[in-house]
Design an enzyme around this catalytic site. Structure first.
Site, PDB file in Angstrom:
ATOM      1  N   HIS A 202      14.156   4.059 -22.862  1.00  0.00           N
ATOM      2  CA  HIS A 202      13.314   2.876 -22.832  1.00  0.00           C
ATOM      3  C   HIS A 202      13.689   1.833 -23.886  1.00  0.00           C
ATOM      4  O   HIS A 202      13.710   0.648 -23.619  1.00  0.00           O
ATOM      5  CB  HIS A 202      11.866   3.314 -23.034  1.00  0.00           C
ATOM      6  CG  HIS A 202      10.873   2.204 -23.026  1.00  0.00           C
ATOM      7  ND1 HIS A 202      10.813   1.290 -22.003  1.00  0.00           N
ATOM      8  CD2 HIS A 202       9.921   1.835 -23.913  1.00  0.00           C
ATOM      9  CE1 HIS A 202       9.845   0.417 -22.268  1.00  0.00           C
ATOM     10  NE2 HIS A 202       9.311   0.723 -23.429  1.00  0.00           N
TER      11      HIS A 202
ATOM     12  N   ARG B 187       5.469   8.699 -28.680  1.00  0.00           N
ATOM     13  CA  ARG B 187       6.313   8.846 -27.498  1.00  0.00           C
ATOM     14  C   ARG B 187       7.311   9.985 -27.603  1.00  0.00           C
ATOM     15  O   ARG B 187       7.534  10.711 -26.640  1.00  0.00           O
ATOM     16  CB  ARG B 187       7.067   7.540 -27.267  1.00  0.00           C
ATOM     17  CG  ARG B 187       6.122   6.439 -26.839  1.00  0.00           C
ATOM     18  CD  ARG B 187       6.803   5.099 -26.751  1.00  0.00           C
ATOM     19  NE  ARG B 187       5.855   4.140 -26.206  1.00  0.00           N
ATOM     20  CZ  ARG B 187       6.097   2.851 -26.048  1.00  0.00           C
ATOM     21  NH1 ARG B 187       7.269   2.359 -26.404  1.00  0.00           N
ATOM     22  NH2 ARG B 187       5.186   2.053 -25.543  1.00  0.00           N
TER      23      ARG B 187
END
Lengths: 254, 657
Positions: free
Chosen positions: B422, B330
């Site tokens: 996130h 990510r």
């Protein structure tokens, strides 16, 4: 970015469970069609706070349609005019400039109002406590692939398990019945081998608790399923009735 | 105080096994007299509450939502990793361990991560036994898919709702224990203070959010399972209520905070559409299995994406990272998107987005389906239609969600995505037992710092939350409680409870008495903007120093000009928010202090001063191979270092090329 929609809102205000409630009217201006319905409420609440008034209390958390916390009854429909979504997923592009929108809490005896649009849904938790589980303590499991489950059964169980416990089914029902919620859990576990040992007991216990909580009876109108944001099928209720009848027959022979 | 991670002796693969067989036990009759308080009811909290109650402990569990089932674990989409090797593709416990350490850019503790990998298969078994409806193949076996940062298929899933299904499993186990009277559940309660007696955690002060009453609860141990602090950025994929308050109160009561600057910016989220935005929505990483990420080769290209020919598209992840392509971790994917947008190649009206395009794989699936159905010479449209159906079955709910939010149809045009906050890898520092630096105070799941280093791999958060709750804490808590069996429950009239309650009361009264002009959200947004601009995807010394000063200014303004409507002794969501933002305003500063001190790039922490010629994160193992554990004292922080030793993995520059 502000938008160009001007709206009138009639919102249910109620100080607490002991008070009587009433509708209050508000104007909100410059609303963007890209806002979510709850973001429009954020704008309204900011307005109220800036004037020193108390903001409208409403339940919400994930704002992506999965936690089941948001619960507005909008223009006579739980979660508003669009199908298959929760209030937090509803966007202002679903309304038109100049609209008057009426917003109420879920209305059911078993869901008493806490404040404004916030209700107490703990009855659902107690129904799950009565039997919505497989009695397997941590550490007792065998290998996950030891029991094959047909894709079809897994899919049916999953479709029922998609319920988010928001209570829209109860709010939609003229009898405030919780049958769709209860049947979804019963049917999920009835379709899986893991759910078999307690199948009968589960149906009896969950239905018993549901009745005790003061939910109404089911008359197969189907509003629950039509308004369900996760589109839980009415078939679950039929299946639950089967489970319940079977369970009682077995019970009377035990 | 020196940091002792209490890692058991012995070979890596024998540590946990040996620990389990030698840890002191508490006999069943003593367990009945030991009380455990659990803050939070997500995957970590619910699984711990259920498992400890099954063992016989007296458990109280607290959550701020109206039901434990609402915890934000519910929103996890993509899946949960486990080293089952059902796909026969070369997976093993060691490989999951290795991928996680490497994915975390060598900033996690080997022994903890190995234990996590070792436990992972048990989690799947436990969840299946509870009736969690994982996706299955036609033969009835469990199905797997790929996630970023790995080259095997080890991710178990339930459509795009894996977190929901796992949480409902843990929730049902918890509700079962509640029904039996083994757990007392406190919904709509918020923990606002830790009570310490003689240096040990002995209870909490909680506020009943409906009545506003403050309650005192005694416990022989307290478990903080309250999730991450991504909402410090205001806009994140977290739920609106997700907060750091429980963890922050624990920190201010003496628990060190580990690696606060390690935050995860998820590459595939729906871009910001305007100032009204209250939160951001994730599009699962699993979409990168079937979606290709691209931007136009020409900067400022305003053509409809469908009209941009193949040769004028830059599939920049495939170009830069041929070995992993669209499935790089990510942090790498997020930075690459930022790089393209900053360079002027972004798309959409804001130009802060890239395309995630499913057409290629729709066509691929469509051809397979056409073959299966025996359609000869299918037309392009027929193939596309068949392919769409396959994509719909896999990701239908995510596509619907995208359509709701943006008003665009992702089956027809590529999705526009951009990175968003996130997950937070940092959290309360814990030892191998998951105990913080305060005896009797534990932290599980996202709330602790332990397993993901500087970057978490996809589908590993669910794994860690459930590992901690189902399989770690039931053993490790015994090591502590075995010595507490003779401790009688302390009366909540004890002075420590009185003092703690008074301090909570004082804070609430202060918040309500400011009577200023600006709302809580006003300050939260201001803080969020500073954090995102200066402590977000790229950080530098100058910006961080500025951020620290700016946050102090915002904090001062907050305490002088805040307006909180309503009263203390009633249901008052504004007051709840105010308390949480007050804590974010302190935590934000610590995050910047930590980011400033760590003058290296690693994982999600990218310091512009420390990069390779190709713009990749450049670690400095000589100076920074440690966990930064911050001790709070009087509005100041002191740094403690836990050296990281890599005895089983050869530490290397991370490469996904």
């Amino acid at each position: 970015m502000s938008g160009n929609m001007n709206l009138t809102l009639k919102v249910w205000r109620q100080k607490s469970n002991k008070d009587k409630g009433n509708f209050e009217e508000f104007k909100v201006n410059d609303i963007s069609p890209d806002m979510s319905f709850l973001e429009m409420f954020d704008v309204l609440n900011e307005q109220l706070i800036s004037k020193g008034n108390e903001p409208i209390a409403f339940d919400h958390d994930c704002r992506e349609g999965i936690c089941g916390m948001c619960s507005m009854f909008i223009n006579g429909r739980p979660h508003g005019p669009k199908e298959g979504i929760t209030t937090c997923q509803l966007h202002m592009r679903s309304f038109a400039d100049g609209d008057t929108i009426i917003v109420e809490p879920w209305r059911a005896n078993a869901f008493p109002v806490i404040k404004d649009l916030v209700v107490d849904r703990s009855a659902f938790d107690r129904i799950v406590s009565a039997g919505g589980f497989v009695s397997v303590n941590t550490g007792n499991a065998q290998d996950g692939n030891a029991i094959p489950i047909s894709k079809n059964d897994a899919d049916i169980a999953f479709a029922a398990a998609a319920c988010i416990g928001c209570g829209a089914c109860v709010a939609a029902c003229k009898n405030a019945s919780a049958m769709l919620f209860v049947s979804a859990k019963i049917n999920q576990l009835a379709h899986l081998p893991q759910g078999q040992p307690e199948r009968m007991q589960r149906a009896r216990a969950m239905v018993h608790q549901m009745d005790k909580e003061g939910f109404g009876a089911c008359t197969n109108t189907g509003a629950c399923s039509a308004e369900c944001p996760k589109e839980i099928s009415l078939v679950n209720i039929a299946a639950m009735n089967c489970e319940f009848v079977k369970a009682n027959v077995v019970d009377s022979h035990e | 105080m020196s940091l002792n991670s209490n890692i058991p002796e012995g070979k890596l693969e024998e540590k946990w096994i040996k620990y389990k067989s030698t840890v002191p036990l508490v006999n069943p009759s003593n367990k009945r007299n030991l009380e455990v308080l659990i803050i939070g009811s997500g995957l970590a909290g619910a699984s711990a509450a259920a498992s400890l109650a099954e063992l016989g402990y007296k458990v109280k569990c607290f959550c701020f939502q109206d039901s434990p089932r609402r915890a934000h674990s519910i929103a996890a989409q993509g899946g949960i990793n486990a080293a089952k090797n059902y796909q026969n593709d070369g997976d093993s416990i060691y490989r999951l361990f290795y991928d996680t350490i490497k994915g975390g850019d060598y900033r996690a503790r080997e022994a903890n991560v190995y234990r996590l990998a070792e436990i992972s298969p048990n989690i799947i078994d436990q969840c299946v036994a509870q009736g969690v409806p994982f996706a299955r193949e036609y033969g009835g076996m469990l199905s797997n898919r790929s996630f970023g940062g790995t080259q095997v298929q080890r991710t178990f899933y339930a459509a795009g709702q894996t977190g929901q299904q796992l949480l409902l499993g843990a929730y049902s186990a918890l509700q079962r224990q509640i029904g039996m009277g083994n757990v007392q559940m406190y919904n709509r309660h918020e923990m606002l203070e830790i009570v310490k007696i003689e240096g040990k955690a002995r209870g909490i002060i909680a506020r009943n959010l409906i009545t506003g009453e403050l309650e005192r609860h005694f416990g022989h141990a307290v478990l903080i399972c309250s999730g991450g602090y991504g909402n410090v950025f205001y806009l994140s994929t977290n739920a609106m209520g997700s907060n750091a308050t429980a963890a922050w109160k624990a920190h201010k009561s003496g628990a060190y905070f580990g690696n606060p600057c390690f935050t995860q910016i998820h590459p595939t989220c729906i871009p910001v559409s305007g100032d009204h935005q209250s939160k951001l929505t994730l599009m699962s990483e699993s979409l990168r299995n079937d979606g290709r990420i691209w931007v136009p080769k020409k900067s400022n290209d305003n053509r409809n994406p469908n009209e941009i020919p193949e040769e004028e598209r830059d599939y920049y992840l495939e170009r830069r990272y041929p070995a992993f392509g669209n499935l790089v971790p990510r942090d790498v994917a997020s930075r690459a998107a930022k790089e393209r947008c900053d360079a002027g190649f972004g798309v959409g009206s804001s130009k802060m987005a890239v395309y995630l395009d499913f057409k290629f794989n729709m066509m691929r699936y469509g051809r397979v389906e056409a073959n299966k159905m025996g359609i000869e010479n299918p037309s392009e449209n027929e193939i596309l239609k068949l392919g769409k159906d396959v994509i719909k079955e896999k990701y239908g709910n995510l596509f619907d969600m995208y359509m709701q939010i943006t008003g665009e149809n992702p089956y027809e045009t590529p999705m526009r995505i951009y990175p968003a906050v996130h997950y937070t890898m940092g959290g309360l520092w814990v030892d191998y037992n998951l105990m913080t630096t305060v005896p009797g105070l534990y932290s599980l799941g996202e709330a602790n710092f332990s397993d993901h280093g500087a970057n978490r791999l996809g589908a590993s958060a669910l794994m860690q939350g459930l590992a901690d709750g189902y399989f770690v804490i039931p053993y490790t808590i015994g090591a502590y409680l075995a010595n507490e069996i003779s401790v009688k429950p302390e009366s909540t009239d004890h002075q420590a409870f009185v003092d703690a309650e008074n301090s909570v009361k004082e804070t609430i009264e202060k918040l309500l008495s400011i009577n200023g002009t600006k709302s809580v959200d006003h300050y939260h947004k201001k803080l969020g903007k500073v954090m995102w601009d200066k402590c977000g995807m790229a950080r530098n010394a100058k910006g961080l120093q500025e951020a620290i000063d700016e946050i102090k200014v915002i904090r001062n303004e907050f305490w002088q000009n805040l307006r909180v409507t309503g009263k203390a002794n009633e249901f008052n969501p504004e007051l709840e928010k105010a308390g949480r933002v007050a804590d974010f305003l302190e935590l934000g500063e610590l995050m910047c202090i930590d980011a400033l001190h760590r003058n290296e790039s690693c994982g999600g922490h990218f310091r512009e001063e420390s990069q390779t010629n190709e713009g990749e994160a450049l670690r400095n193992d000589q100076e920074f191979s440690y966990v930064a554990a911050w001790e709070y004292s009087q509005n100041n922080w002191k740094l403690h270092k836990e050296e990281l030793k890599f005895e089983n993995i050869k530490i290397a520059q991370r490469s996904y090329k």
